[in-house]
Design a protein around this motif. Sequence first.
Motif, short mmCIF file in Angstrom:
data_model
loop_
_atom_site.label_atom_id
_atom_site.label_comp_id
_atom_site.label_asym_id
_atom_site.label_seq_id
_atom_site.Cartn_x
_atom_site.Cartn_y
_atom_site.Cartn_z
N ALA A 173 0.89 -1.30 0.16
CA ALA A 173 -0.04 0.05 0.12
C ALA A 173 0.72 1.28 -0.15
N GLY A 174 0.45 2.07 -0.95
CA GLY A 174 1.39 3.37 -1.02
C GLY A 174 2.60 3.20 -1.94
N GLN A 175 2.84 2.05 -2.38
CA GLN A 175 4.09 2.08 -3.19
C GLN A 175 3.57 2.77 -4.40
N LYS A 176 4.70 3.23 -5.01
CA LYS A 176 4.51 4.03 -6.57
C LYS A 176 4.46 3.25 -7.56
N ILE A 177 3.41 2.88 -8.32
CA ILE A 177 3.11 1.62 -9.36
C ILE A 177 3.15 2.22 -10.75
N ALA A 178 3.02 3.65 -11.10
CA ALA A 178 2.74 4.22 -12.37
C ALA A 178 2.92 5.55 -12.15
N GLU A 179 2.81 6.36 -13.32
CA GLU A 179 2.95 7.90 -13.56
C GLU A 179 1.66 8.18 -14.32
N ILE A 180 1.00 9.24 -13.87
CA ILE A 180 -0.24 9.81 -14.52
C ILE A 180 0.13 10.53 -15.80
N GLY A 181 -0.94 9.95 -16.82
CA GLY A 181 -0.75 10.48 -18.17
C GLY A 181 -2.26 10.79 -18.81
N SER A 182 -2.14 10.59 -20.09
CA SER A 182 -3.01 10.64 -20.75
C SER A 182 -3.53 9.72 -21.95
N SER A 183 -2.90 8.57 -21.77
CA SER A 183 -3.04 7.58 -22.51
C SER A 183 -4.55 6.95 -22.74
N ASP A 184 -4.79 7.23 -24.09
CA ASP A 184 -6.23 6.83 -24.53
C ASP A 184 -7.48 7.82 -23.75
N SER A 185 -6.92 8.84 -23.72
CA SER A 185 -7.73 9.93 -23.10
C SER A 185 -7.27 11.39 -23.49
N SER A 186 -8.35 12.16 -23.46
CA SER A 186 -8.25 13.49 -23.89
C SER A 186 -7.93 14.49 -22.56
N VAL A 187 -7.60 14.03 -21.37
CA VAL A 187 -7.48 14.79 -20.26
C VAL A 187 -5.95 13.91 -19.63
N THR A 188 -5.28 14.68 -19.02
CA THR A 188 -4.20 14.25 -18.07
C THR A 188 -4.85 13.98 -16.63
N ALA A 189 -4.93 12.80 -16.63
CA ALA A 189 -5.50 12.45 -14.90
C ALA A 189 -5.44 10.82 -14.82
N LEU A 190 -5.76 10.48 -13.66
CA LEU A 190 -5.57 9.06 -13.15
C LEU A 190 -7.22 8.72 -13.14
N ARG A 191 -7.64 7.53 -13.63
CA ARG A 191 -8.86 6.93 -13.54
C ARG A 191 -8.77 5.87 -12.82
N PHE A 192 -9.34 5.96 -11.58
CA PHE A 192 -9.12 4.93 -10.39
C PHE A 192 -10.62 4.30 -10.24
N GLU A 193 -10.71 2.88 -10.08
CA GLU A 193 -11.91 2.27 -10.06
C GLU A 193 -11.62 1.09 -8.96
#
Length: 274
Positions: free
Chosen positions: A239-259
């Motif tokens: 928990a809390g480990q860095k696993i990725a960096e925010i981007g805009s791949s397949d999206s028009s905005v630079t943001a994380l989609r979290f589900e």
Amino acid sequence: MRKHLTVYVALFLNILLFGCSSRNAPAPVSSLDNQINLTTRKVIITGSSYRVQKGDTLYSIAFSAQKDFRSLAKINRIPAPYTIYPGQRILLKKAAEKPKKTKKYTKWSKKSTVSKQKDNKKLKKELDQPKQREYVQKQANKKVSVRSSKSSTKVIWSWPAQGKVTRRFSTKENGYKGLQIANKKGASVLAAAHGTVVYAGNALRGYGNLIILKHNDDYLSAYAHNSKLLVKEKQEVKAGQKIAEIGSSDSSVTALRFEIRYRGKAVNPAKYLP
């Protein structure tokens, strides 16, 4: 002659001006529409079956189809560790069973059969009463142990990224099924809880560079539209480990989609996060 020369010069200037203006013309509307569709296009697998593509895992297929991975494994008779292959057909729904043929009996045979069944049930009930009490007690003990094991694997959630929440979970059928957390490109994406990476790739249309973590048999979490993935499948993360960096791949905005998914179904992350 001079008159003709003047006409030619005027035509040349008109052509030159037209060429300059066309180079500065705005982009076609279709290209702008394509950018908008990146975040609104459908990302759910539907139908009764799905053909495995390169890069798919059973977890990613279950995630996109909004199914519990265990039910897909059971339907398709895929044992752990749930290995699948490109081109393999995965059933998303259980095939309907054919009705069993029943034997025809005469009126006399039905009566005799029913009376025999009643006598057998009565005798069996008398003989099995001590066994039934013993079985019930064992099942009660088993339920207690199952509950305690489930409570010991309770997921403790934390926020997966810093930033502004620009979209929230929607209960509508085709609504947004997560949280959109906006931040600059390259900002850290953190594991929201301890878990194992069951998918890391970009094969799921509409999610871009995606990571799916399995936390226990009930809960999965997903991190989409990343610019960079820092973990691999089967890797255990804290928990809390860095696993990725925010981007805009397949999206028009630079943001994380979290589900968050509970037994395959999308749930509101805001109800789980502190």
